[in-house]
Design a protein around this motif. Structure first.
Motif, PDB file in Angstrom:
ATOM      1  N   ARG A  59       0.819  -1.220   0.000  1.00 22.83           N
ATOM      2  CA  ARG A  59       0.000   0.000   0.000  1.00 22.83           C
ATOM      3  C   ARG A  59       0.845   1.259   0.000  1.00 22.83           C
ATOM      4  O   ARG A  59       0.380   2.318  -0.389  1.00 22.83           O
ATOM      5  CB  ARG A  59      -0.898   0.031   1.228  1.00 22.83           C
ATOM      6  CG  ARG A  59      -2.076  -0.885   1.143  1.00 22.83           C
ATOM      7  CD  ARG A  59      -2.993  -0.558   2.319  1.00 22.83           C
ATOM      8  NE  ARG A  59      -4.242  -1.252   2.220  1.00 22.83           N
ATOM      9  CZ  ARG A  59      -5.287  -0.803   1.523  1.00 22.83           C
ATOM     10  NH1 ARG A  59      -5.214   0.315   0.875  1.00 22.83           N
ATOM     11  NH2 ARG A  59      -6.396  -1.500   1.483  1.00 22.83           N
ATOM     12  N   ARG A  60       2.064   1.158   0.466  1.00 23.64           N
ATOM     13  CA  ARG A  60       2.925   2.337   0.595  1.00 23.64           C
ATOM     14  C   ARG A  60       3.398   2.803  -0.771  1.00 23.64           C
ATOM     15  O   ARG A  60       3.482   2.013  -1.710  1.00 23.64           O
ATOM     16  CB  ARG A  60       4.109   2.005   1.482  1.00 23.64           C
ATOM     17  CG  ARG A  60       3.690   1.740   2.903  1.00 23.64           C
ATOM     18  CD  ARG A  60       4.886   1.620   3.832  1.00 23.64           C
ATOM     19  NE  ARG A  60       4.407   1.387   5.189  1.00 23.64           N
ATOM     20  CZ  ARG A  60       4.317   0.190   5.741  1.00 23.64           C
ATOM     21  NH1 ARG A  60       4.708  -0.874   5.087  1.00 23.64           N
ATOM     22  NH2 ARG A  60       3.862   0.049   6.969  1.00 23.64           N
ATOM     23  N   PRO A  61       3.735   4.109  -0.874  1.00 21.19           N
ATOM     24  CA  PRO A  61       4.305   4.601  -2.144  1.00 21.19           C
ATOM     25  C   PRO A  61       5.598   3.854  -2.454  1.00 21.19           C
ATOM     26  O   PRO A  61       6.204   3.247  -1.570  1.00 21.19           O
ATOM     27  CB  PRO A  61       4.605   6.078  -1.856  1.00 21.19           C
ATOM     28  CG  PRO A  61       3.799   6.420  -0.648  1.00 21.19           C
ATOM     29  CD  PRO A  61       3.600   5.148   0.126  1.00 21.19           C
ATOM     30  N   LEU A  62       5.994   3.918  -3.712  1.00 18.12           N
ATOM     31  CA  LEU A  62       7.225   3.247  -4.121  1.00 18.12           C
ATOM     32  C   LEU A  62       8.400   3.739  -3.293  1.00 18.12           C
ATOM     33  O   LEU A  62       8.478   4.908  -2.932  1.00 18.12           O
ATOM     34  CB  LEU A  62       7.516   3.517  -5.600  1.00 18.12           C
ATOM     35  CG  LEU A  62       6.615   2.819  -6.600  1.00 18.12           C
ATOM     36  CD1 LEU A  62       6.944   3.294  -8.008  1.00 18.12           C
ATOM     37  CD2 LEU A  62       6.767   1.325  -6.511  1.00 18.12           C
ATOM     38  N   LYS A  63       9.315   2.839  -2.992  1.00 11.28           N
ATOM     39  CA  LYS A  63      10.515   3.203  -2.246  1.00 11.28           C
ATOM     40  C   LYS A  63      11.370   4.118  -3.116  1.00 11.28           C
ATOM     41  O   LYS A  63      11.322   4.060  -4.339  1.00 11.28           O
ATOM     42  CB  LYS A  63      11.286   1.947  -1.858  1.00 11.28           C
ATOM     43  CG  LYS A  63      10.506   1.055  -0.914  1.00 11.28           C
ATOM     44  CD  LYS A  63      11.252  -0.232  -0.654  1.00 11.28           C
ATOM     45  CE  LYS A  63      10.407  -1.173   0.183  1.00 11.28           C
ATOM     46  NZ  LYS A  63      10.973  -2.503   0.303  1.00 11.28           N
ATOM     47  N   THR A  64      12.197   4.954  -2.482  1.00 11.81           N
ATOM     48  CA  THR A  64      12.973   5.935  -3.226  1.00 11.81           C
ATOM     49  C   THR A  64      13.851   5.329  -4.300  1.00 11.81           C
ATOM     50  O   THR A  64      13.942   5.868  -5.386  1.00 11.81           O
ATOM     51  CB  THR A  64      13.862   6.763  -2.278  1.00 11.81           C
ATOM     52  OG1 THR A  64      14.132   6.046  -1.095  1.00 11.81           O
ATOM     53  CG2 THR A  64      13.263   8.079  -1.986  1.00 11.81           C
ATOM     54  N   HIS A  65      14.472   4.182  -4.043  1.00  9.57           N
ATOM     55  CA  HIS A  65      15.330   3.593  -5.068  1.00  9.57           C
ATOM     56  C   HIS A  65      14.513   3.050  -6.239  1.00  9.57           C
ATOM     57  O   HIS A  65      15.038   2.821  -7.308  1.00  9.57           O
ATOM     58  CB  HIS A  65      16.259   2.526  -4.487  1.00  9.57           C
ATOM     59  CG  HIS A  65      15.554   1.291  -4.021  1.00  9.57           C
ATOM     60  ND1 HIS A  65      15.015   1.182  -2.763  1.00  9.57           N
ATOM     61  CD2 HIS A  65      15.287   0.123  -4.647  1.00  9.57           C
ATOM     62  CE1 HIS A  65      14.454  -0.010  -2.630  1.00  9.57           C
ATOM     63  NE2 HIS A  65      14.607  -0.674  -3.764  1.00  9.57           N
ATOM     64  N   ASP A  66      13.202   2.849  -6.033  1.00  7.65           N
ATOM     65  CA  ASP A  66      12.338   2.383  -7.109  1.00  7.65           C
ATOM     66  C   ASP A  66      11.774   3.540  -7.935  1.00  7.65           C
ATOM     67  O   ASP A  66      11.280   3.330  -9.026  1.00  7.65           O
ATOM     68  CB  ASP A  66      11.161   1.572  -6.556  1.00  7.65           C
ATOM     69  CG  ASP A  66      11.617   0.261  -5.940  1.00  7.65           C
ATOM     70  OD1 ASP A  66      12.711  -0.203  -6.304  1.00  7.65           O
ATOM     71  OD2 ASP A  66      10.875  -0.264  -5.092  1.00  7.65           O
ATOM     72  N   LEU A  67      11.835   4.770  -7.400  1.00  6.75           N
ATOM     73  CA  LEU A  67      11.247   5.909  -8.103  1.00  6.75           C
ATOM     74  C   LEU A  67      11.944   6.169  -9.436  1.00  6.75           C
ATOM     75  O   LEU A  67      11.302   6.483 -10.426  1.00  6.75           O
ATOM     76  CB  LEU A  67      11.283   7.165  -7.230  1.00  6.75           C
ATOM     77  CG  LEU A  67      10.296   7.163  -6.065  1.00  6.75           C
ATOM     78  CD1 LEU A  67      10.479   8.428  -5.234  1.00  6.75           C
ATOM     79  CD2 LEU A  67       8.869   7.052  -6.552  1.00  6.75           C
ATOM     80  N   ALA A  68      13.261   6.049  -9.475  1.00  3.21           N
ATOM     81  CA  ALA A  68      13.975   6.287 -10.723  1.00  3.21           C
ATOM     82  C   ALA A  68      13.533   5.287 -11.787  1.00  3.21           C
ATOM     83  O   ALA A  68      13.302   5.649 -12.925  1.00  3.21           O
ATOM     84  CB  ALA A  68      15.486   6.189 -10.503  1.00  3.21           C
ATOM     85  N   ALA A  69      13.389   4.034 -11.412  1.00  4.38           N
ATOM     86  CA  ALA A  69      12.946   3.012 -12.364  1.00  4.38           C
ATOM     87  C   ALA A  69      11.506   3.245 -12.775  1.00  4.38           C
ATOM     88  O   ALA A  69      11.125   2.983 -13.912  1.00  4.38           O
ATOM     89  CB  ALA A  69      13.102   1.626 -11.757  1.00  4.38           C
ATOM     90  N   ALA A  70      10.685   3.757 -11.856  1.00  2.45           N
ATOM     91  CA  ALA A  70       9.269   3.979 -12.161  1.00  2.45           C
ATOM     92  C   ALA A  70       9.073   5.158 -13.101  1.00  2.45           C
ATOM     93  O   ALA A  70       8.071   5.238 -13.797  1.00  2.45           O
ATOM     94  CB  ALA A  70       8.486   4.209 -10.879  1.00  2.45           C
ATOM     95  N   THR A  71      10.031   6.094 -13.123  1.00  3.77           N
ATOM     96  CA  THR A  71       9.870   7.264 -13.979  1.00  3.77           C
ATOM     97  C   THR A  71      10.352   7.021 -15.402  1.00  3.77           C
ATOM     98  O   THR A  71      10.169   7.861 -16.257  1.00  3.77           O
ATOM     99  CB  THR A  71      10.622   8.483 -13.400  1.00  3.77           C
ATOM    100  OG1 THR A  71      11.991   8.134 -13.233  1.00  3.77           O
ATOM    101  CG2 THR A  71      10.024   8.900 -12.073  1.00  3.77           C
TER     102      THR A  71
END
Length: 125
Positions: free
Chosen positions: A91-103
């Motif tokens: 349920r939590r937002p994506l972890k910070t290290h995953d944000l780069a991959a998600a963008t």
């Protein structure tokens, strides 16, 4: 069905997408997660699974979770995980290290009209 809850594990109702792979198959299927608990989940999708199939589900912020299909009804099915997970992590937002991959944007192959020609470059016919 009665209105009495007989399950011992609490579930979170949510709408989340996950990738699922049936063991011994290379194809990955996108499914909708309808509810999720530490011990399992209910998924919905167009793939055909049978009770007892071994599966791997990739859940956001959790990773790949192995389990087996516990029940099937129409296009919904239940998965019992081999090991308990922290279901609240999904349920939590994506972890910070995953944000780069998600963008990282995947290319869209939809048709786009070319820009209009410059009037000075048009030929008279």
């Amino acid at each position: 069905m009665t209105g009495v809850e007989t399950r011992s594990v609490t579930r979170d109702s949510l709408f989340l997408l996950a990738d699922l792979r049936i063991e011994q198959a290379s194809e990955v299927h996108r499914v909708r997660v309808r509810n999720l608990s530490d011990g399992g989940m209910m998924a919905e999708g167009s793939l055909r699974v049978q009770r007892g199939h071994r599966v791997e589900v990739e859940l956001r912020n959790i990773g790949v979770v192995p389990g087996s299909v516990a029940w099937v009804q129409d296009n919904r099915f239940g998965i019992a995980f081999d090991q308990e997970i922290e279901s609240q992590d999904a349920r939590r937002p994506l972890k910070t290290h995953d944000l780069a991959a998600a963008t990282i944007l995947k290319p869209m192959w939809t048709h786009r009209a070319p820009p209009p020609p410059e009037p000075g470059k048009l030929r008279k016919i």
